[in-house]
Design a protein around this motif. Structure first.
Motif, PDB file in Angstrom:
ATOM      1  N   GLN A  98      35.137 -60.607 -11.404  1.00  0.00           N
ATOM      2  CA  GLN A  98      33.753 -60.631 -10.943  1.00  0.00           C
ATOM      3  C   GLN A  98      33.254 -59.220 -10.608  1.00  0.00           C
ATOM      4  O   GLN A  98      32.118 -58.863 -10.929  1.00  0.00           O
ATOM      5  CB  GLN A  98      33.622 -61.555  -9.734  1.00  0.00           C
ATOM      6  N   MET A  99      34.095 -58.418  -9.985  1.00  0.00           N
ATOM      7  CA  MET A  99      33.716 -57.042  -9.667  1.00  0.00           C
ATOM      8  C   MET A  99      33.492 -56.236 -10.944  1.00  0.00           C
ATOM      9  O   MET A  99      32.535 -55.457 -11.046  1.00  0.00           O
ATOM     10  CB  MET A  99      34.793 -56.378  -8.804  1.00  0.00           C
ATOM     11  N   TYR A 100      34.369 -56.430 -11.920  1.00  0.00           N
ATOM     12  CA  TYR A 100      34.223 -55.732 -13.194  1.00  0.00           C
ATOM     13  C   TYR A 100      32.925 -56.145 -13.899  1.00  0.00           C
ATOM     14  O   TYR A 100      32.169 -55.298 -14.398  1.00  0.00           O
ATOM     15  CB  TYR A 100      35.416 -56.005 -14.105  1.00  0.00           C
ATOM     16  N   ASN A 101      32.663 -57.449 -13.951  1.00  0.00           N
ATOM     17  CA  ASN A 101      31.457 -57.940 -14.626  1.00  0.00           C
ATOM     18  C   ASN A 101      30.186 -57.413 -13.963  1.00  0.00           C
ATOM     19  O   ASN A 101      29.220 -57.027 -14.639  1.00  0.00           O
ATOM     20  CB  ASN A 101      31.440 -59.470 -14.637  1.00  0.00           C
ATOM     21  N   THR A 102      30.171 -57.393 -12.636  1.00  0.00           N
ATOM     22  CA  THR A 102      29.017 -56.868 -11.898  1.00  0.00           C
ATOM     23  C   THR A 102      28.814 -55.395 -12.194  1.00  0.00           C
ATOM     24  O   THR A 102      27.689 -54.927 -12.428  1.00  0.00           O
ATOM     25  CB  THR A 102      29.203 -57.075 -10.388  1.00  0.00           C
ATOM     26  N   LEU A 103      29.907 -54.638 -12.202  1.00  0.00           N
ATOM     27  CA  LEU A 103      29.815 -53.205 -12.481  1.00  0.00           C
ATOM     28  C   LEU A 103      29.355 -52.962 -13.914  1.00  0.00           C
ATOM     29  O   LEU A 103      28.533 -52.076 -14.168  1.00  0.00           O
ATOM     30  CB  LEU A 103      31.180 -52.543 -12.253  1.00  0.00           C
ATOM     31  N   PHE A 104      29.868 -53.750 -14.841  1.00  0.00           N
ATOM     32  CA  PHE A 104      29.472 -53.585 -16.242  1.00  0.00           C
ATOM     33  C   PHE A 104      27.965 -53.794 -16.411  1.00  0.00           C
ATOM     34  O   PHE A 104      27.288 -53.028 -17.103  1.00  0.00           O
ATOM     35  CB  PHE A 104      30.236 -54.569 -17.131  1.00  0.00           C
ATOM     36  N   ARG A 105      27.424 -54.837 -15.779  1.00  0.00           N
ATOM     37  CA  ARG A 105      25.986 -55.093 -15.885  1.00  0.00           C
ATOM     38  C   ARG A 105      25.184 -53.949 -15.263  1.00  0.00           C
ATOM     39  O   ARG A 105      24.139 -53.543 -15.800  1.00  0.00           O
ATOM     40  CB  ARG A 105      25.637 -56.426 -15.215  1.00  0.00           C
ATOM     41  N   SER A 106      25.677 -53.411 -14.154  1.00  0.00           N
ATOM     42  CA  SER A 106      25.003 -52.284 -13.514  1.00  0.00           C
ATOM     43  C   SER A 106      25.009 -51.059 -14.407  1.00  0.00           C
ATOM     44  O   SER A 106      23.997 -50.364 -14.563  1.00  0.00           O
ATOM     45  CB  SER A 106      25.681 -51.972 -12.179  1.00  0.00           C
ATOM     46  N   LEU A 107      26.145 -50.788 -15.033  1.00  0.00           N
ATOM     47  CA  LEU A 107      26.247 -49.635 -15.931  1.00  0.00           C
ATOM     48  C   LEU A 107      25.351 -49.807 -17.146  1.00  0.00           C
ATOM     49  O   LEU A 107      24.718 -48.856 -17.617  1.00  0.00           O
ATOM     50  CB  LEU A 107      27.703 -49.443 -16.366  1.00  0.00           C
ATOM     51  N   LEU A 108      25.295 -51.025 -17.658  1.00  0.00           N
ATOM     52  CA  LEU A 108      24.454 -51.299 -18.828  1.00  0.00           C
ATOM     53  C   LEU A 108      22.985 -51.057 -18.501  1.00  0.00           C
ATOM     54  O   LEU A 108      22.245 -50.449 -19.297  1.00  0.00           O
ATOM     55  CB  LEU A 108      24.674 -52.737 -19.293  1.00  0.00           C
ATOM     56  N   VAL A 112      48.021 -64.284  -4.963  1.00  0.00           N
ATOM     57  CA  VAL A 112      47.697 -63.161  -5.852  1.00  0.00           C
ATOM     58  C   VAL A 112      47.032 -63.668  -7.125  1.00  0.00           C
ATOM     59  O   VAL A 112      46.019 -63.128  -7.582  1.00  0.00           O
ATOM     60  CB  VAL A 112      48.969 -62.365  -6.204  1.00  0.00           C
ATOM     61  N   ARG A 113      47.584 -64.705  -7.684  1.00  0.00           N
ATOM     62  CA  ARG A 113      47.061 -65.241  -8.947  1.00  0.00           C
ATOM     63  C   ARG A 113      45.606 -65.687  -8.803  1.00  0.00           C
ATOM     64  O   ARG A 113      44.793 -65.455  -9.698  1.00  0.00           O
ATOM     65  CB  ARG A 113      47.937 -66.408  -9.408  1.00  0.00           C
ATOM     66  N   LYS A 114      45.280 -66.292  -7.674  1.00  0.00           N
ATOM     67  CA  LYS A 114      43.910 -66.766  -7.464  1.00  0.00           C
ATOM     68  C   LYS A 114      42.917 -65.613  -7.333  1.00  0.00           C
ATOM     69  O   LYS A 114      41.735 -65.762  -7.645  1.00  0.00           O
ATOM     70  CB  LYS A 114      43.852 -67.650  -6.214  1.00  0.00           C
ATOM     71  N   ARG A 115      43.399 -64.455  -6.868  1.00  0.00           N
ATOM     72  CA  ARG A 115      42.501 -63.315  -6.662  1.00  0.00           C
ATOM     73  C   ARG A 115      42.150 -62.570  -7.943  1.00  0.00           C
ATOM     74  O   ARG A 115      41.313 -61.666  -7.927  1.00  0.00           O
ATOM     75  CB  ARG A 115      43.106 -62.357  -5.638  1.00  0.00           C
ATOM     76  N   ASP A 116      42.771 -62.928  -9.043  1.00  0.00           N
ATOM     77  CA  ASP A 116      42.435 -62.279 -10.316  1.00  0.00           C
ATOM     78  C   ASP A 116      40.952 -62.443 -10.640  1.00  0.00           C
ATOM     79  O   ASP A 116      40.316 -61.560 -11.210  1.00  0.00           O
ATOM     80  CB  ASP A 116      43.298 -62.861 -11.442  1.00  0.00           C
ATOM     81  N   ILE A 117      40.392 -63.582 -10.250  1.00  0.00           N
ATOM     82  CA  ILE A 117      38.973 -63.840 -10.527  1.00  0.00           C
ATOM     83  C   ILE A 117      38.079 -62.873  -9.748  1.00  0.00           C
ATOM     84  O   ILE A 117      36.993 -62.509 -10.218  1.00  0.00           O
ATOM     85  CB  ILE A 117      38.611 -65.311 -10.214  1.00  0.00           C
ATOM     86  N   ASP A 118      38.523 -62.430  -8.587  1.00  0.00           N
ATOM     87  CA  ASP A 118      37.740 -61.466  -7.809  1.00  0.00           C
ATOM     88  C   ASP A 118      37.615 -60.142  -8.552  1.00  0.00           C
ATOM     89  O   ASP A 118      36.546 -59.513  -8.554  1.00  0.00           O
ATOM     90  CB  ASP A 118      38.385 -61.224  -6.439  1.00  0.00           C
ATOM     91  N   ARG A 166      36.986 -49.735  -4.749  1.00  0.00           N
ATOM     92  CA  ARG A 166      37.215 -51.032  -4.102  1.00  0.00           C
ATOM     93  C   ARG A 166      38.013 -51.962  -5.025  1.00  0.00           C
ATOM     94  O   ARG A 166      38.893 -52.699  -4.559  1.00  0.00           O
ATOM     95  CB  ARG A 166      35.878 -51.666  -3.712  1.00  0.00           C
ATOM     96  N   MET A 167      37.698 -51.927  -6.322  1.00  0.00           N
ATOM     97  CA  MET A 167      38.485 -52.695  -7.280  1.00  0.00           C
ATOM     98  C   MET A 167      39.939 -52.246  -7.250  1.00  0.00           C
ATOM     99  O   MET A 167      40.863 -53.058  -7.214  1.00  0.00           O
ATOM    100  CB  MET A 167      37.940 -52.501  -8.698  1.00  0.00           C
ATOM    101  N   SER A 168      40.124 -50.928  -7.259  1.00  0.00           N
ATOM    102  CA  SER A 168      41.473 -50.365  -7.259  1.00  0.00           C
ATOM    103  C   SER A 168      42.237 -50.779  -6.003  1.00  0.00           C
ATOM    104  O   SER A 168      43.413 -51.150  -6.072  1.00  0.00           O
ATOM    105  CB  SER A 168      41.401 -48.842  -7.355  1.00  0.00           C
ATOM    106  N   ALA A 169      41.576 -50.734  -4.851  1.00  0.00           N
ATOM    107  CA  ALA A 169      42.230 -51.102  -3.595  1.00  0.00           C
ATOM    108  C   ALA A 169      42.695 -52.557  -3.630  1.00  0.00           C
ATOM    109  O   ALA A 169      43.790 -52.892  -3.141  1.00  0.00           O
ATOM    110  CB  ALA A 169      41.284 -50.867  -2.425  1.00  0.00           C
TER     111      ALA A 169
END
Length: 234
Positions: A165-175, A156-162, A129-132
């Protein structure tokens, strides 16, 4: 004299159109590589990952061609300031797309070392989903640059935060998963670095959008990119 000047302008326009066509082709190749890499991860499909790795050579070759053609265009046509800015923006954006290709290759390389029993599951779905989202950002940022579309570039620039957020959520899940299942730390670390590569690709999509804004307005955005969580701190 007027006819000669018109001929020179027409020749420059044709050269610029050719350069932009190659640039859009490069964007398509980078987008496809990133999308295919995420699909290969989700299916743990090593042959598909191998294809992504092999496709990076074409991305590198086309990016080098664009840089050479852009340099030749500048030398032969001596473009005006605004036209020179367009050529330089394409050169910088092409370099960002080449980096996206590298990130796709890195994702594929890490996919190849993951065993069929690796705890990919929902984590790979998040990566896909991140990749898409990044692929869509890449497509829209390159279109914004070619069309000098301020509204699309800002979107596009505003969506960088999305992506952050997806990366941070995934990182916490992996941790959390690592703490609960220490035997899976190895493959989970691979997943973390895969997600980080996707997040970095998103940064390059945003950089292309900023080049589009610079091309359209003559100025880079004065406000820093919105960031989320760990990315804001880093």
């Amino acid at each position: 004299m007027v006819d000669n000047e018109q001929h020179i302008v027409s020749a420059f326009d044709r050269d610029l159109e050719s350069l932009q066509a190659h640039f859009l082709k490069l964007s398509g190749l980078a987008e496809l590589a990133l999308s295919d890499a995420a699909k290969a991860l989700e299916a743990l499909d090593k042959p598909a990952a191998d294809k992504v790795i092999a496709s990076d050579a074409a991305i590198d070759e086309l990016e080098e061609f664009i840089q050479m053609e852009a340099a030749s265009l500048i030398a032969r046509r001596a473009p005006t300031a605004s036209d020179l800015r367009r050529v330089l923006a394409v050169m910088r954006a092409a370099n960002s797309l080449e980096r996206v290709g590298d990130y796709a290759k890195n994702v594929a390389k890490r996919t190849r070392v993951l065993a069929p029993s690796a705890p990919v599951d929902s984590h790979a779905g998040t990566v896909r989903r991140m990749s898409a989202l990044v692929v869509r950002m890449l497509d829209e940022s390159t279109q914004a640059l070619v069309r000098k579309d301020i509204t699309l570039a800002e979107s596009v620039r505003k969506r960088d935060i999305d992506i952050d957020q997806m990366y941070n959520t995934l990182f916490r899940s992996l941790l959390t998963y690592m703490m609960e299942s220490p035997t899976n730390i190895g493959p989970l670390m691979h997943l973390h670095f895969i997600a980080k590569n996707i997040e970095r690709a998103g940064d390059h999509a945003t950089s292309i959008a900023e080049q589009a804004l610079y091309l359209a307005t003559g100025e880079m955005p004065s406000e820093p990119r919105p960031k989320a969580g760990m990315e804001a701190q880093g």
